[in-house]
Design an enzyme around this catalytic site. Structure first.
Site: not given
Length: 465
Positions: A282, A284-287
């Protein structure tokens, strides 16, 4: 000539409105399913005619009502709950048109089964909601399933009517499967059997733990949305008033991040990731806003949790990064709260001297110095594959045993190889962004995922922003 279509509520006297009591009290005839007469009998005139029919006799009831009304009688047609929600009201209006009848129609609302169930469960319908009936007697299952998909994807609080019968034994399992593909397994679910009656039972559970075998045709189910939660055994779906009052920019940032994480989780291709891998994913994808992270983010089993435990027990005191941009992205509040130091050696004057004298890159030299001073640090790489390769060589020589490794260098030369080189160290917990992708922002956010792992179960990011 008049037909009054009245909703008598879910089944207890106090939930019958005064308007409905007054209507049945002046009726010449009351028409309805025989089971429901017990609820209105105390309010009937002694000379009132009661015409009851069995289940699935709705058309016959409506025809009886029109025949009697056309004879000049005041007829009340009763439905459980609200007559307009899966009740008799639409049928009466359709039949009026079909018969070209001059009979006057009036509808009196009642407390619906899902409203009664909601009041018993807490406050689960505080935001946008929809109702879905699983009965396929008059609606094709294909259409019902499309509606279920839309409700699940739209994040609606969802009330489920007619969830199960002797013939319909599998449809509720399919609904649960669809919702689990779109919602967190921890989504609150509540159900009430025989709401408002002596046999009433109330239960609050989660979407994952929900057992369709406990449900029958007398049960109404309420599925929460992504903001719903359970507190003191009650389901609550907030409308957002407390969020609106929070004008603190830090609070606003935390709320946005929390909503983003819930959005990302709903859109993942899988909903069964282990908690610590999910927490890193989460972040990693948010960033990056890149859902390919689902395919390329690798974590050793319990890697995030194991590194966090070293922070928690005080054995991990230092994070070493390959470049200063990684250090800058690690939350200062988290470092201070946990007593951790984040260091990058690139600005150390010894680095330039070592790089020149030994013919290596500055990032390699920085890792050599770091290993001398902090051999048990967490090492985080977001830029330089040569630095990661240097660490691998020093591990093989027995000069360091890191608390963990975050391998996210980015680029085209030696990047993939450096990540392959780190994988064989099975006794060191590792988080790896495989392939060419990576970056300082990724390495930093993965450090933050470790430092806030105690928020993972509650899916509550944003600490130390």
């Amino acid at each position: 000539m008049k037909i009054i279509v009245a909703g008598i509520g879910p089944g207890c006297p106090e939930d019958i409105t005064q308007a409905v009591r007054d209507a049945v009290g002046v009726a010449d005839v009351v028409v309805g399913y025989k089971y429901y007469f017990q609820f209105v009998e105390p309010y009937l005139r002694t000379d009132c005619q009661c015409i009851d029919t069995g289940m699935k006799k709705e058309r016959e009831r409506a025809e009886q009502a029109f025949l009697l009304a056309e004879q000049g009688k005041t007829v009340v047609v009763i439905s459980s709950g609200d007559a307009g929600i899966y009740g008799m009201a639409p049928l009466i209006y359709e039949m009026k048109q079909a018969r070209h009848s001059d009979v006057e129609i009036a509808v009196l609302p009642g407390i619906s089964a899902f409203q009664k169930a909601a009041s018993l469960l807490g406050a689960p319908i505080g935001h946008d909601l929809c109702t879905i009936s699983l009965s396929d007697l008059m609606t094709p299952w294909e259409l019902i399933e499309r509606r279920i998909q839309a409700a699940a994807m739209g994040d609606f609080v969802t009330a489920v009517y007619n969830p199960k019968s002797h013939e319909r034994y599998w449809q509720l399992y399919r609904l649960q499967e669809i919702f689990l593909s779109q919602r967190s397994p921890d989504t609150p679910v509540g159900y009430v059997r025989q709401a408002g009656r002596e046999e009433q039972t109330v239960k609050v559970t989660t979407l994952q733990a929900f057992n369709p075998e406990e449900i029958d045709m007398f049960t109404v189910i309420l599925i929460g949305n992504s903001q719903s939660y359970i507190a003191d055994g009650k389901m609550i779906t907030p409308r957002g008033y407390y969020r609106e009052e929070d004008t603190n920019p830090e609070g606003l940032g935390k709320r946005i991040m929390t909503e983003s994480f819930h959005t990302i989780k709903r859109e993942l291709s899988r909903q069964d990731y282990p908690t610590d891998h999910l927490w890193a994913l989460l972040h990693a994808i948010h960033t990056t806003a890149d859902f390919e992270m689902e395919k390329i983010l690798y974590t050793d089993e319990h890697a995030v949790e194991n590194i966090y435990n070293k922070v928690k027990d005080g054995t991990l005191k230092t994070i070493v990064t390959d470049v200063t941009m990684v250090t800058s992205g690690i939350r200062k509040g988290a470092l201070q709260r946990l007593g951790i130091e984040a260091k990058c050696y690139l600005s150390d004057p010894r680095v330039a001297e070592m790089a020149v004298s030994e013919g290596i890159t500055r990032t390699q030299a920085g890792i050599r110095l770091a290993v001398q001073e902090h051999p048990d640090a967490l090492f985080a790489f977001g830029n330089a594959p040569t630095a990661l390769m240097e660490l691998c060589e020093l591990i093989r020589k027995g000069k360091t045993q890191p608390a963990g490794i975050i391998a996210a260098p980015v680029g085209f030369v030696h990047v993939r190889e450096s990540k392959h080189m780190v994988k064989p160290f099975h006794d060191i917990p590792k988080i790896i962004v495989e392939g060419r992708k990576g970056g300082s922002n990724l390495a930093a956010t993965l450090c933050n995922a470790i430092l806030t792992f105690d928020d993972a179960e509650q899916l509550n990011p944003g600490r130390d922003l």
